[in-house]
Design an enzyme around this catalytic site. Structure first.
Site, PDB file in Angstrom:
ATOM      1  N   ASP A 152       0.868  -1.178   0.000  1.00 51.34           N
ATOM      2  CA  ASP A 152       0.000   0.000   0.000  1.00 51.34           C
ATOM      3  C   ASP A 152       0.903   1.225   0.000  1.00 51.34           C
ATOM      4  OD1 ASP A 152      -0.081   1.174   3.010  1.00 51.34           O
ATOM      5  OD2 ASP A 152      -0.158  -1.017   3.121  1.00 51.34           O
ATOM      6  N   GLU A 206      -7.273   5.325  12.170  1.00 50.88           N
ATOM      7  CA  GLU A 206      -6.134   5.219  13.077  1.00 50.88           C
ATOM      8  C   GLU A 206      -6.141   6.248  14.189  1.00 50.88           C
ATOM      9  OE1 GLU A 206      -2.239   4.793  11.201  1.00 50.88           O
ATOM     10  OE2 GLU A 206      -3.248   4.738   9.253  1.00 50.88           O
TER      11      GLU A 206
END
Length: 248
Positions: A39, A132
């Site tokens: 990613d 996150e």
């Protein structure tokens, strides 16, 4: 995911691990010979260099996740060239939005969906929410925020989104809620165990981010590497290209 935003969260993860705060609850899933892929965000474009997606594909990586947006105003400046070259190279594309829960969820979902122009064409994996940070919200408020974001993205793209997170964050900021188990889980866990810790009552993981220090031909410098578990069936079919990658 994004290197800047991961520094503080990684420090929290390490601190918690050092204190013995993590009680592993692993789920057995085969990872040998499973499809892998990176990613990437702007940080993988060192000195403005483009990623050689043909080299990535030749190295045996049939999919990748690309940062698209963050908050209400940031668009990854390499999102368009990465997307075009991934398609040309035959790399299945997932795109993610980095959540800023201090801002309202619905406009972020619209901003993301408008930037990626949907996520339901050939070689498209489902949309991803990168969660996150809490944005200062309580667990109850963050759970509500997440529901609202995911519902909006699902309505706009027609696909069930993927949730990216890591165990300590989910168990604390999200109070280890089991309200999201219908969404595929992409979990970050770098401890080198046979399988990652799966929080929140998920029966299994779909993607596992095993490292942020991987090396892949075509990408300058270190990059995250992820494994697909096969939980959603054939990867090619899930990416709207049935049979492209073979059985997983």
């Amino acid at each position: 995911m994004d290197s800047r935003s991961r520094r503080s969260t990684r420090a929290l993860m390490l601190s918690a691990l050092a204190l013995g705060a993590v009680l592993p609850a692993t789920v057995s899933a085969p990872v040998a010979a499973a499809p892998t892929g990176p990613d990437v965000s702007s940080w993988q474009h060192t000195g403005g260099r483009l990623i050689d997606w043909f080299a990535v594909r030749r190295a045996g990586h049939p999919f990748a996740m690309v940062k698209a947006t963050e908050g209400l105003s940031y668009v990854n400046p390499y999102f368009v060239p990465d997307s075009l070259m991934m398609r040309a190279a035959g790399v299945a594309r997932g795109t993610y939005h980095y959540a800023r829960p201090e801002l309202p969820p619905e406009p972020q979902a619209v901003f993301y969906a408008a930037t990626v122009l949907g996520q339901n064409g050939p070689l498209d994996l489902p949309p991803v929410l990168d969660l996150e940070h809490s944005g200062g919200l309580s667990p109850a408020a963050l759970i509500d925020w997440t529901h609202r974001y995911l519902n909006t993205v699902r309505a706009l793209t027609g696909r069930m989104p993927i949730i990216y997170t890591y165990p300590v964050f989910w168990r604390t900021a999200m109070a280890d809620t089991d309200q999201f188990t219908r969404y595929p889980l992409w979990i970050a866990d770098y401890r080198g165990n046979p399988a990652p810790e799966v929080p929140g009552g998920w029966p299994t993981w779909t993607f596992w981010q095993t490292t942020d220090r991987g090396s892949i031909p075509g990408i300058a410098g270190p990059t995250d590497i992820n494994v697909y578990s096969g939980a959603q069936g054939d990867l090619g079919r899930w990416a709207n290209m049935s049979g492209l990658f073979g059985s997983s």
